[in-house]
Motif scaffolding. Structure first.
Motif, PDB file in Angstrom:
ATOM      1  N   SER A  50       7.290  -4.232  -8.204  1.00 55.45           N
ATOM      2  CA  SER A  50       7.495  -4.858  -6.890  1.00 55.45           C
ATOM      3  C   SER A  50       8.967  -5.106  -6.570  1.00 55.45           C
ATOM      4  O   SER A  50       9.304  -5.395  -5.429  1.00 55.45           O
ATOM      5  CB  SER A  50       6.683  -6.151  -6.769  1.00 55.45           C
ATOM      6  N   SER A 101       1.261   0.135  -6.003  1.00 55.64           N
ATOM      7  CA  SER A 101       0.076   0.877  -5.597  1.00 55.64           C
ATOM      8  C   SER A 101      -0.717   1.263  -6.836  1.00 55.64           C
ATOM      9  O   SER A 101      -0.272   1.042  -7.964  1.00 55.64           O
ATOM     10  CB  SER A 101       0.468   2.138  -4.828  1.00 55.64           C
ATOM     11  N   HIS A 153       9.312  -1.566  -4.693  1.00 52.90           N
ATOM     12  CA  HIS A 153       8.363  -1.319  -3.607  1.00 52.90           C
ATOM     13  C   HIS A 153       7.058  -2.050  -3.900  1.00 52.90           C
ATOM     14  O   HIS A 153       6.858  -2.552  -5.005  1.00 52.90           O
ATOM     15  CB  HIS A 153       8.106   0.188  -3.438  1.00 52.90           C
ATOM     16  N   LYS A 154       6.199  -2.102  -2.921  1.00 50.42           N
ATOM     17  CA  LYS A 154       4.902  -2.751  -3.122  1.00 50.42           C
ATOM     18  C   LYS A 154       4.057  -1.894  -4.063  1.00 50.42           C
ATOM     19  O   LYS A 154       3.909  -0.693  -3.839  1.00 50.42           O
ATOM     20  CB  LYS A 154       4.195  -2.955  -1.781  1.00 50.42           C
ATOM     21  N   GLY A 160      -0.898 -10.741  -0.125  1.00 47.18           N
ATOM     22  CA  GLY A 160      -0.196  -9.757  -0.948  1.00 47.18           C
ATOM     23  C   GLY A 160       0.389 -10.311  -2.228  1.00 47.18           C
ATOM     24  O   GLY A 160       1.316  -9.743  -2.793  1.00 47.18           O
ATOM     25  N   PHE A 168      -1.220  -1.771  -2.867  1.00 45.43           N
ATOM     26  CA  PHE A 168      -0.923  -1.470  -1.473  1.00 45.43           C
ATOM     27  C   PHE A 168      -1.021   0.024  -1.187  1.00 45.43           C
ATOM     28  O   PHE A 168      -0.813   0.856  -2.075  1.00 45.43           O
ATOM     29  CB  PHE A 168       0.491  -1.971  -1.140  1.00 45.43           C
ATOM     30  N   ASP A 169      -1.286   0.351   0.092  1.00 47.81           N
ATOM     31  CA  ASP A 169      -1.260   1.749   0.522  1.00 47.81           C
ATOM     32  C   ASP A 169       0.160   2.114   0.964  1.00 47.81           C
ATOM     33  O   ASP A 169       1.080   1.287   0.882  1.00 47.81           O
ATOM     34  CB  ASP A 169      -2.301   2.019   1.607  1.00 47.81           C
ATOM     35  N   GLU A 170       0.325   3.331   1.469  1.00 46.06           N
ATOM     36  CA  GLU A 170       1.658   3.816   1.862  1.00 46.06           C
ATOM     37  C   GLU A 170       2.260   3.005   3.010  1.00 46.06           C
ATOM     38  O   GLU A 170       3.476   2.931   3.163  1.00 46.06           O
ATOM     39  CB  GLU A 170       1.589   5.292   2.278  1.00 46.06           C
ATOM     40  N   ALA A 171       1.393   2.378   3.834  1.00 41.55           N
ATOM     41  CA  ALA A 171       1.873   1.578   4.965  1.00 41.55           C
ATOM     42  C   ALA A 171       2.236   0.152   4.545  1.00 41.55           C
ATOM     43  O   ALA A 171       2.665  -0.648   5.374  1.00 41.55           O
ATOM     44  CB  ALA A 171       0.823   1.552   6.069  1.00 41.55           C
ATOM     45  N   GLY A 172       2.040  -0.182   3.251  1.00 39.68           N
ATOM     46  CA  GLY A 172       2.363  -1.520   2.776  1.00 39.68           C
ATOM     47  C   GLY A 172       1.269  -2.540   2.992  1.00 39.68           C
ATOM     48  O   GLY A 172       1.508  -3.740   2.935  1.00 39.68           O
ATOM     49  N   VAL A 173       0.036  -2.072   3.212  1.00 38.31           N
ATOM     50  CA  VAL A 173      -1.109  -2.959   3.420  1.00 38.31           C
ATOM     51  C   VAL A 173      -1.875  -3.066   2.108  1.00 38.31           C
ATOM     52  O   VAL A 173      -2.175  -2.055   1.462  1.00 38.31           O
ATOM     53  CB  VAL A 173      -2.035  -2.405   4.530  1.00 38.31           C
TER      54      VAL A 173
END
Length: 150
Positions: free
Chosen positions: A23, A29, A26-27, A105, A132-137
Motif C-alpha cells: 500500500s 490487489s 498502490h492500493k 478501504g 482493490f480493482d484497477e479503479a481503486g475500488v
C-alpha cells in the motif's frame, strides 16, 4: 497505519505488514497478495468478493478458502452468498465489519470466542484486508483466521 494488538498471532502481523508494504506504492490487489502463494502459511485464509446480486446493497461470496476454513464450515456454505448463510443469531456482525472494510478501504481485526452446542469453545482471531480493482475500488477481501481451543 492500521496496527494489530501485540498479542495477535505472528502470522497475522506478517500478513498485515505485507499489505502495508504494497500500500506504500498502490492500493493492494489480488495480484499483490495471491491467495495460492499465501494459503500454505495461512490455513485459515479465505478470499471473498463483493456481488451486487442481492436484496442488500451488496453481498459477498467465497472465491477461495484454505483447508481450515473448509473444515470449519458446513457443507455447501462456501457456494452460497453470505446473506443466505448468516442468520441473525450467528455472526450477524460479519456483514457490517466486511462492508465497513470495503467502504473505508482499511484492514480490520477482531477476536471472538464462539461455541457450538456439544463442542468446546473456540477462539478465533481474524484479520480482514481489502483488495482493490484497477479503479481503486475495494471489491474483495482477503481474510486470515487463527483458531484455537479455549
Amino acid at each position: 497505519m492500521y496496527t494489530l494488538p501485540d498479542d495477535a498471532p505472528d502470522i497475522l502481523h506478517e500478513l498485515l505488514q505485507m499489505w502495508h508494504e504494497v500500500s506504500k506504492d498502490h492500493k493492494p490487489s489480488k495480484r499483490d497478495l495471491p491467495f495460492d502463494d499465501l494459503v500454505g502459511e495461512h490455513p485459515g485464509l479465505f478470499w471473498v468478493e463483493r456481488t451486487d446480486q442481492s436484496p442488500m446493497d451488496f453481498d459477498l461470496r467465497f472465491i477461495k478458502a484454505g483447508p481450515e476454513v473448509l473444515r470449519r464450515n458446513k457443507p455447501g456454505a462456501l457456494e452460497a452468498v453470505f446473506s443466505e448463510i448468516l442468520s441473525a443469531n450467528t455472526f450477524s456482525f460479519i456483514p457490517d465489519i466486511f462492508g465497513g472494510c470495503l467502504r473505508n478501504g482499511e484492514p480490520h481485526y477482531w477476536e471472538i470466542i464462539a461455541s457450538e452446542y456439544g463442542k468446546l469453545p473456540l477462539r478465533y482471531q481474524r484479520l480482514v484486508l481489502p483488495l482493490f480493482d484497477e479503479a481503486g475500488v475495494a471489491v474483495s477481501l482477503l481474510a486470515s483466521s487463527v483458531y484455537s481451543e479455549v
